[in-house]
Design a protein around this motif. Structure first.
Motif, short mmCIF file in Angstrom:
data_model
loop_
_atom_site.label_atom_id
_atom_site.label_comp_id
_atom_site.label_asym_id
_atom_site.label_seq_id
_atom_site.Cartn_x
_atom_site.Cartn_y
_atom_site.Cartn_z
N LEU A 172 -2.80 52.21 14.41
CA LEU A 172 -2.29 53.64 14.33
C LEU A 172 -2.35 54.41 15.43
CD1 LEU A 172 -4.19 54.67 11.00
CD2 LEU A 172 -1.61 54.25 11.33
N SER A 173 -1.30 55.32 15.84
CA SER A 173 -1.43 56.10 16.87
C SER A 173 -2.36 57.13 16.68
CB SER A 173 0.01 56.65 17.25
OG SER A 173 0.33 57.75 16.44
N PRO A 174 -2.84 57.62 17.57
CA PRO A 174 -3.90 58.93 17.41
C PRO A 174 -3.49 59.99 16.64
CG PRO A 174 -4.26 57.99 19.59
CD PRO A 174 -2.77 57.49 19.18
N ASP A 175 -2.18 60.36 16.95
CA ASP A 175 -1.31 61.48 16.36
C ASP A 175 -1.22 61.12 14.74
OD1 ASP A 175 -1.22 62.90 18.57
OD2 ASP A 175 0.60 62.79 19.10
N ASP A 176 -0.88 59.85 14.46
CA ASP A 176 -0.54 59.52 13.15
C ASP A 176 -1.86 59.16 12.33
OD1 ASP A 176 2.12 59.29 13.31
OD2 ASP A 176 2.18 56.96 13.75
N ALA A 177 -2.97 58.86 13.00
CA ALA A 177 -4.32 58.97 12.39
C ALA A 177 -4.78 60.23 11.79
CB ALA A 177 -5.08 58.03 13.22
#
Length: 435
Positions: A172-177
């Motif tokens: 997961l990307s940090p923003d999506d997470a």
């Protein structure tokens, strides 16, 4: 043009006063309703009379309104807490842990061998009835039973605070997470959430209560945490220090525990370690972490002050190794307002909140509170008091009238001072007797 401007500004002010009056009645704040209703009527009669009988005053009134608008919309700087060399704290030193140490147990012997100066006051506090026990001035069997049930269920949830992550990690990307975790917390009942890096001073050094072995060093290698807030209902908080506020605390601690455990289990299902930090089972000190995550500022009373709910929130957190995007701190004038207000200090029955200036408390320049005096008063009345939470002007309900006032206090120095005077006028100073 003068008449149109005068009428427009007058209508806006009248609408606000009328709305505030109606909101106060809905909130069952009858003093605020009575005063605001009288002011609304006087305002309407006075301005109607000016239009009909003395229109020459319109320019003067317009200038006054313009001055007030400019005054309350001039940006003002907001102070923040000053960190010098912040130091972590041993959880064995907090009052909630010390209250559990009983003579004959290893924890009692260990703690007072190392801290003999605290034994007398702690023994005195332990001699008082437990919270929510019969004999207290606000005891109610039904409410106490419900609160005990909620606290017990929160303690059972602590068994799910930790666990093994799935063997395979989901990328997961940090923003999506971050977006997923915040969305989950919100859907489960959180009113706000944020993500912050865990600074070393936010970690307790040793276990004092909850899961684990008393005295064991705490080693948490999670770099970040999701912190969230749940709202405490205004109609219960306004009954402080009666048992309703403790029942509300118990209910919201359970709610926050449910959210934290669920989010932690979700993160572990993605293949990353995660731990829920809930009432009675913390490894982190949450107010400072929550402030770093953008949930609010720490006020004079030592609680986190949320921009919409004030001190009427309970916190929980989930620490993790999952890469998640961090949020920014929010500074909205709490330090400057608390320096003027002091209502929590003047209404604290135990005198546990400082009237004076900030001090260096473990490397942070902030207002000090006396945990022994606070908890001793709790035990003497059988509830967790909550008067400071109740009295805080930021803790008013989440309505557009109160939010407009809070917004102006966040951006205007004159509005902060006027906010103190207005709160005294509409709600009273409520100066409770001290012990």
């Amino acid at each position: 043009m003068s008449l149109i401007l005068f009428v427009s500004l007058s209508v806006l002010i009248f609408v606000f006063l009328a709305a505030f009056s109606v909101a106060s009645l809905t909130e069952k704040e009858y003093r605020a309703f009575s005063i605001s209703a009288v002011l609304t009527a006087i305002f309407l009669l006075m301005h109607t009379g000016l239009v009909i009988f003395n229109p020459g005053w319109l320019w003067g009134m317009n200038l006054l309104y313009f001055f007030l608008v400019v005054l309350f919309f001039i940006p003002a700087a907001s102070s923040d807490l000053v960190n010098l060399n912040p130091q972590p704290i041993d959880e064995r030193d907090i009052m909630f842990a010390r209250a559990r140490y009983q003579p004959g147990l290893r924890a009692y012997q260990d703690y007072y061998t190392r801290n003999p100066q605290k034994q007398k006051i702690d023994d005195q506090i332990r001699s008082l009835p437990d919270l929510l026990s019969p004999g207290g001035p606000y005891y109610d069997e039904r409410s106490a039973s419900m609160a005990h049930l909620f606290f017990a269920e929160t303690e059972r949830l602590a068994q799910r605070a930790e666990g093994e992550p799935a063997l395979e990690q989901t990328p997961l990307s940090p923003d999506d997470a971050a977006a997923q975790l915040k969305s989950m917390a919100r859907s489960l009942g959180a009113v706000d959430s944020g993500i912050a890096r865990i600074r070393p001073e936010y970690l307790y050094t040793h276990i004092g209560r909850g899961q684990g072995v008393y005295g064991d060093p705490i080693d948490l290698d999670h770099p970040r945490a999701l912190v969230f807030a749940v709202e405490m209902k205004y109609n219960r908080v306004r009954q402080a220090p009666k048992i309703a506020v403790t029942l509300e605390s118990a209910e919201q601690y359970l709610q926050s525990a449910h959210i934290a455990v669920t989010v932690a289990e979700y993160i572990r299902s993605l293949g990353y370690p995660a731990r829920a930090h809930i009432d009675g089972n913390y490894r982190l000190m949450l107010p400072g972490l929550a402030s770093d995550a953008g949930l609010g500022e720490i006020g004079r009373l030592g609680y986190l002050i949320h921009p919409r709910f004030g001190a009427r929130v309970r916190l929980a957190a989930v620490s993790t190794t999952l890469p998640i995007a961090e949020d920014e701190r929010r500074v909205f004038g709490v330090q400057d307002f608390c320096a003027i207000c002091k209502k929590c200090a003047s209404n604290c029955p135990a005198g546990a909140i400082s009237f004076g200036p900030k001090k260096n408390v473990r490397g942070v320049i902030k207002w000090s509170t006396c945990q022994e005096a606070c908890y001793r008063y709790w035990r003497s009345i059988g509830t967790d008091c909550g008067l400071c939470m109740r009295i805080c002007p930021y803790s008013k309900p989440d309505t557009w009238t109160h939010n407009l006032i809070r917004n102006r206090m966040a951006h205007s120095a004159p509005a902060r001072r006027l906010g103190v005077y207005a709160d005294d006028l509409f709600y009273g100073q409520r100066r409770y007797n001290r012990e």
